[in-house]
Structures are given as C-alpha cells and as structure tokens.
Design a protein around this motif. Structure first.
Motif, PDB file in Angstrom:
ATOM      1  N   GLN A 113       9.959  33.969 -13.983  1.00 56.73           N
ATOM      2  CA  GLN A 113       9.321  32.809 -14.602  1.00 56.73           C
ATOM      3  C   GLN A 113      10.309  31.928 -15.373  1.00 56.73           C
ATOM      4  O   GLN A 113      10.053  30.745 -15.602  1.00 56.73           O
ATOM      5  CB  GLN A 113       8.218  33.272 -15.568  1.00 56.73           C
ATOM      6  CG  GLN A 113       7.021  33.894 -14.878  1.00 56.73           C
ATOM      7  CD  GLN A 113       7.179  35.397 -14.661  1.00 56.73           C
ATOM      8  OE1 GLN A 113       8.286  35.920 -14.560  1.00 56.73           O
ATOM      9  NE2 GLN A 113       6.061  36.094 -14.576  1.00 56.73           N
ATOM     10  N   SER A 197       4.444  30.410 -22.482  1.00 58.86           N
ATOM     11  CA  SER A 197       4.064  31.782 -22.205  1.00 58.86           C
ATOM     12  C   SER A 197       3.338  32.403 -23.389  1.00 58.86           C
ATOM     13  O   SER A 197       2.319  33.084 -23.226  1.00 58.86           O
ATOM     14  CB  SER A 197       5.306  32.610 -21.850  1.00 58.86           C
ATOM     15  OG  SER A 197       4.965  33.952 -21.575  1.00 58.86           O
ATOM     16  N   SER A 265       6.886  38.797 -13.858  1.00 58.79           N
ATOM     17  CA  SER A 265       6.456  39.275 -12.551  1.00 58.79           C
ATOM     18  C   SER A 265       7.500  40.239 -12.011  1.00 58.79           C
ATOM     19  O   SER A 265       7.192  41.249 -11.391  1.00 58.79           O
ATOM     20  CB  SER A 265       6.260  38.097 -11.587  1.00 58.79           C
ATOM     21  OG  SER A 265       7.444  37.313 -11.516  1.00 58.79           O
TER      22      SER A 265
END
Length: 289
Positions: A113, A197, A265
């Motif tokens: 990310q 985030s 991820s």
C-alpha cells in the motif's frame, strides 16, 4: 545478486580476508535486534501492533527482538545515526531525513500500500467540502516530521496555491494522527490532515464520531512508510530481516494476523529511489534546506 550482498562482493575484492571477516565476527556477537517506530500513534497502539511481529521476527532470526519506543520522530533518526537502533519503521519523510543524516540508512521493505499512499483532510463543520471553506479557520497537522500528517498535505495545499501559514487562522501540530482526529472532533481545531490508513482504521473500529468530524478531501498518491536498517548493520542479518518480511503470506492465518495489524496486504522490496519525490516535496515545502 541482492542489493545487500553486492557491497560484500566489493569489500571482499578490496580488503584482506581477515579484515573482511571482522564485521561478521562483530555481527555474530549481536544477540538483540533493537527496533523502534516513529510515534505516529499512541504508544500503547504502537506496542500492540508490534508485539506479534516482534515474536515472528524472533523466531525467524533466532535472536531477541526488543522494541524501544521513542518520544518523537527526531528521536528515531538520532538513534539510527548513533547506532542505538538496528531497525526502524519510518515514514517517507523521516526516511529521507535519516538517509541525509546517516548517509547510508537502507530501506528494506514497504507495504504494498505504501507505493500509493494518501492523506485525508477532515473537518468538524459538516458544511466544509473543500479547502476554501476553512480559510481563516484553525487547522492541525500531526508531527512536523510526518509525511502523511504534515509534509504531503502541506505540499499538495501548496500545489493548489494555498499558502498554509497565511491561509489558515492558526496552524497547530497534534504530534499523532489519532490525536488530530480527536482535536477536530472536540472542536479544538476546525480542520486537520492525517494518514488515510489511520483514518480508515479509526472509522472501521468505530472510534470516530462522524456526527462531529468528516473527511472532505484526499491527496494524490505518493510513496510513504518503510522498514529501514542502519547502514552499518551486518548485511547478512539485514538480508535475513528483509526475507522475513517478504515471507509473510496472507494465506497463512498467523501471518495474516500480523499483516492485518500492520495494515498491510503484504510487504515488498523498496529502494532509496522511491523516496526522491518525498525529498523534492520537502524541499519545495521549505522543510528541507
């Protein structure tokens, strides 16, 4: 040949074998990996996020992993430079500062990310839906050295022809992303900017009263966080640390729990070149001379 092993080949070709072996003898004596992170969230949250990752690294590396909290962003840079830390979680701007100060700090990995990170602008007044609506109002950034909580929001405001210090009635620094949200929600300031985030995490966890604060804009993307080692860390150990991060597999439930806490991820390799844009933005915003 990996980016961490190339220097070994050069050193082996230029130095006597005894001299070349000295760093390994020193590394063999290292029994503790000293780790820290920029304090962009509350200390208890940083510790909670790191604990399972620290245990994983201990198992992978076969050595004690010790988390050493710091009081501010500059403390991480200073500790890396002084050799008091081996590995640190840095924002893009903090990495640039560390690289410039130490000359050889090495970014190992970033979250997938982090190649396309953003910042979120928030406000307390529901009628605010663009920057112009906050003209003359109070505004909060996170830490002065925060990439996503200060540098990049300031830079993109500048790109929109907004002189931050003249445009807002008052500019303050909360020193943490979650604190910025709390300041806006409580009315301490009218608006603010933070890591997207963290904003999304707080929304997901129900820790934001959306009747009191809302997001009204998002920045374009940029590179942000990474895990960095001090430049003189044994290259073999640095390689093992990198491989441990790259090995984290979201299809493995134990690994996924670690990745989820890191809001990742997966981890991917990174390089100093990825952060040239951050350095240019910092110079343009007047935060680097």
């Amino acid at each position: 040949m990996s980016k961490l092993k190339r220097p070994l080949a050069v050193m082996a070709g230029c130095c006597l074998s005894v001299a070349a072996a000295l760093p390994y003898a020193h590394a063999a004596e290292q029994s503790v990996l000293r780790v820290s992170a920029i304090p962009d969230e509350a200390p208890t949250e940083l510790q909670r996020k790191f604990e399972p990752l620290g245990k994983y690294l201990e198992n992978e590396l076969g050595m004690e992993v010790r988390f050493q909290p710091v009081s501010d962003y500059a403390g991480v840079v200073e500790a890396l430079d002084a050799g008091r830390l081996d590995l640190a979680w840095l924002g893009g701007f903090t990495f640039v500062q560390a690289r410039l100060r130490t000359g050889d700090a090495i970014p190992l990995v970033q979250r997938e990310q982090d190649a396309a990170f953003t910042s979120t602008f928030i406000a307390s007044n529901p009628d605010v839906d663009e920057h112009a609506d906050l003209k003359g109002k109070s505004f909060a950034f996170g830490s002065v050295s925060s990439t996503s909580g200060h540098l990049m929001p300031r830079y993109f405001l500048q790109q929109a022809d907004i002189d931050v210090d003249a445009f807002f009635g008052r500019v303050a620094f909360s020193n943490a992303h979650d604190a910025t949200v709390a300041w806006v929600a409580s009315g301490r300031v009218d608006g603010g900017a933070l890591n997207s985030s963290v904003w999304n995490k707080l929304i997901e966890e129900g820790k934001v009263d959306t009747d009191k604060v809302h997001a009204y804009a998002t920045t374009p993307t940029y590179y942000d966080y990474n895990w960095t080692v001090r430049g003189d860390l044994d290259p073999e150990l640095a390689e093992r640390i990198e491989q441990a991060f790259l090995k984290l597999d979201p299809s493995n439930p134990e690994h996924k729990a670690i990745l989820d806490l890191q809001r990742a991820s997966r981890f991917i390799e990174t390089s100093p070149e990825n952060y040239k844009g951050i350095e240019q933005a910092a110079r343009s915003a007047g935060l680097l001379q």
